[in-house]
Design a protein around this motif. Structure first.
Motif, mmCIF file in Angstrom:
data_model
loop_
_atom_site.group_PDB
_atom_site.id
_atom_site.type_symbol
_atom_site.label_atom_id
_atom_site.label_comp_id
_atom_site.label_asym_id
_atom_site.label_seq_id
_atom_site.Cartn_x
_atom_site.Cartn_y
_atom_site.Cartn_z
ATOM 1 N N ALA A 132 58.382 -28.235 -27.307
ATOM 2 C CA ALA A 132 57.177 -27.833 -26.570
ATOM 3 C C ALA A 132 56.082 -28.881 -26.709
ATOM 4 O O ALA A 132 55.269 -29.079 -25.793
ATOM 5 N N LEU A 133 56.062 -29.574 -27.858
ATOM 6 C CA LEU A 133 55.033 -30.592 -28.086
ATOM 7 C C LEU A 133 55.242 -31.815 -27.198
ATOM 8 O O LEU A 133 54.371 -32.675 -27.121
ATOM 9 N N ARG A 134 56.389 -31.922 -26.530
ATOM 10 C CA ARG A 134 56.581 -32.991 -25.557
ATOM 11 C C ARG A 134 55.758 -32.727 -24.290
ATOM 12 O O ARG A 134 55.454 -33.642 -23.542
ATOM 13 N N PHE A 135 55.421 -31.450 -24.050
ATOM 14 C CA PHE A 135 54.665 -31.089 -22.849
ATOM 15 C C PHE A 135 53.163 -31.022 -23.120
ATOM 16 O O PHE A 135 52.358 -31.505 -22.320
ATOM 17 N N VAL A 136 52.787 -30.386 -24.231
ATOM 18 C CA VAL A 136 51.383 -30.321 -24.638
ATOM 19 C C VAL A 136 51.338 -30.647 -26.126
ATOM 20 O O VAL A 136 52.021 -29.995 -26.927
ATOM 21 N N GLY A 137 50.537 -31.635 -26.486
ATOM 22 C CA GLY A 137 50.554 -32.131 -27.855
ATOM 23 C C GLY A 137 49.811 -31.261 -28.843
ATOM 24 O O GLY A 137 48.973 -30.421 -28.493
ATOM 25 N N GLU A 138 50.112 -31.503 -30.117
ATOM 26 C CA GLU A 138 49.519 -30.734 -31.206
ATOM 27 C C GLU A 138 47.992 -30.776 -31.220
ATOM 28 O O GLU A 138 47.344 -29.748 -31.462
ATOM 29 N N PRO A 139 47.334 -31.921 -30.952
ATOM 30 C CA PRO A 139 45.859 -31.934 -30.975
ATOM 31 C C PRO A 139 45.237 -30.956 -29.977
ATOM 32 O O PRO A 139 44.188 -30.366 -30.255
ATOM 33 N N THR A 140 45.871 -30.781 -28.825
ATOM 34 C CA THR A 140 45.318 -29.859 -27.831
ATOM 35 C C THR A 140 45.337 -28.430 -28.351
ATOM 36 O O THR A 140 44.337 -27.697 -28.257
ATOM 37 N N TRP A 141 46.478 -28.012 -28.917
ATOM 38 C CA TRP A 141 46.567 -26.656 -29.443
ATOM 39 C C TRP A 141 45.594 -26.443 -30.594
ATOM 40 O O TRP A 141 44.971 -25.373 -30.696
ATOM 41 N N ALA A 142 45.452 -27.429 -31.459
ATOM 42 C CA ALA A 142 44.550 -27.303 -32.596
ATOM 43 C C ALA A 142 43.094 -27.206 -32.139
ATOM 44 O O ALA A 142 42.312 -26.397 -32.650
ATOM 45 N N ALA A 143 42.735 -28.020 -31.160
ATOM 46 C CA ALA A 143 41.353 -27.999 -30.674
ATOM 47 C C ALA A 143 41.014 -26.678 -30.008
ATOM 48 O O ALA A 143 39.918 -26.128 -30.195
#
Length: 403
Positions: free
Chosen positions: A45-56
């Motif tokens: 899933a992180l290939r589509f939306v990265g970890e920084p986006t979810w964390a922010a």
């Protein structure tokens, strides 16, 4: 000193699908309404939306693996502390792993340890959704009490169009909040198929004019959303509404009473419960003028009317099976209970939801109140409150009769 209620904790599981970008907006809806959200994406899933986006967007570190912060036992703790696990997009692979009880990453471990409601919002190509393996996995998850929403119909990846699209964030948020209101435990409508009508029919006079009513469809849509939250498979027959499709419902749009009648007869055959919440026009013009009626300087010609068929009566008399529960709605301006009792006797339905209309009541409002009359002589008063609360009480009464 009164303690501040704890904000609901949501685990937002993110599958490896292109629709993950929509889930960013769903996450924002959760956080802006005071929910605490722990995002648990799969590795792909992180290939589509990265970890920084979810964390922010969540304001929390993202939980990605069973080997991160091992001392806190995340593969068990995250699921144990959740009030809701919401998985979107739920890919065919993720549904298969969940249905078979696999625990090969943090998200599937969380699904096994969660004792709260679990909602899957599938998104995939039509062929994958319709494949017998996927259908079997969905049936398995629903039988265990999970809410698996049907995907929407629309544009998919590339040039393809069909069923498999992730519903819009607003619809997903509405589904999530209704499940949270229901609390823990499996849905009491799991495995049931229900058909709900909503809105108001329109009978054309000429190409630009019609006979109609003031129904917005909000009560019927509340019934559909609430049934979905309780685990039902829902078909919503919608007449002339401007409301977005509820996430997970199969929606049929109709205009006239004749179209509504055809749709209800077609859909109700395999239904465990049928709820006629739509406001149906009692009359229609005997003839429809092919061109627009023009002013002539004098009084217009009278419009001859004929009666429309009584759809609710037809549904009760032609029940597909003995166990089918049929619910009608009656809008009254006076002598509400007396008129309701007489109508219940004529219609032959199991339950009749009777409410007073006019002077800003019922039609087009967010709130509603009613008395639900039963063929068994029962009477249930539902005080003024959100239409979703009335819907929940109606389904309580339906569930009692289905069991």
């Amino acid at each position: 000193m009164t303690e501040t209620p704890r904000a609901p904790e949501i685990v937002l599981g993110v599958g490896a699908g292109i629709a993950a970008y929509k889930v960013c907006e769903l996450l924002r809806r959760f956080t802006e309404t005071g929910h605490g959200v722990q995002v648990v994406p799969t590795a792909d899933a992180l290939r589509f939306v990265g970890e920084p986006t979810w964390a922010a967007l969540s304001g929390r570190p993202v939980a990605t693996g069973v080997w991160d912060a091992v001392h806190a036992v995340p593969h068990v703790r995250i699921g144990q502390h959740a009030d809701l696990v919401f998985v979107a997009p739920a890919t065919a692979d993720l549904l298969a792993r969940a249905a078979n009880g696999l625990a090969d990453d943090l998200l599937t471990n969380t699904l096994l340890t969660a004792r709260c409601p679990v909602v899957f919002a599938p998104a995939m190509h039509t062929e994958m959704w319709e494949h017998p393996a996927t259908r079997a996995n969905v049936a398995t998850l629903r039988a265990r009490g999970a809410v698996v929403l049907d995907p929407a119909v629309g544009r998919l990846t590339g040039a393809d169009t069909g069923r498999g699209r992730l519903p819009d964030p607003d619809a997903l948020f509405a589904a999530a909040t209704r499940v949270l209101r229901r609390g823990s435990g499996p849905g009491d409508l799991a495995g049931r198929r229900v058909v709900v009508s909503a809105g108001g029919t329109r009978e054309p006079i000429d190409p630009v004019r019609f006979i109609g009513n003031r129904s917005s469809g909000r009560q019927g849509y509340a019934l559909a959303v609430t049934a979905l939250a309780r685990g039902a498979e829902v078909v919503l027959v919608s007449a002339n509404t401007a409301l977005p499709d509820p996430a997970g419902a199969a929606v049929r749009r109709v205009g006239s009473t004749a179209e509504l009648r055809d749709a209800m007869h077609e859909e109700s055959g395999a239904a465990d419960a049928v709820v006629m919440a739509a406001a149906v026009a009692d009359f229609r013009p005997a003839t429809t003028t092919p061109g627009k009626i023009k002013k002539t300087g004098g009084a217009p010609a009278p419009i001859a009317l004929v009666e429309n068929p009584d759809i609710l009566l037809e549904l009760t008399r032609g029940r597909a099976h003995d166990g089918q529960v049929v619910v009608g709605f009656a809008a009254e301006t006076d002598h509400v209970v007396e008129n309701g009792r007489a109508k219940l006797a004529r219609k032959g339905c199991d339950l009749l939801v009777v409410n007073q209309v006019g002077d800003g009541l019922a039609f087009g409002t967010a709130d509603n109140q009613a008395v639900v009359l039963g063929a068994d002589g029962s009477s249930t008063d539902i005080p003024t409150g959100p239409k979703e609360d009335l819907a929940d009480r109606v389904w309580d009464l339906v569930a009692e009769r289905l069991s």
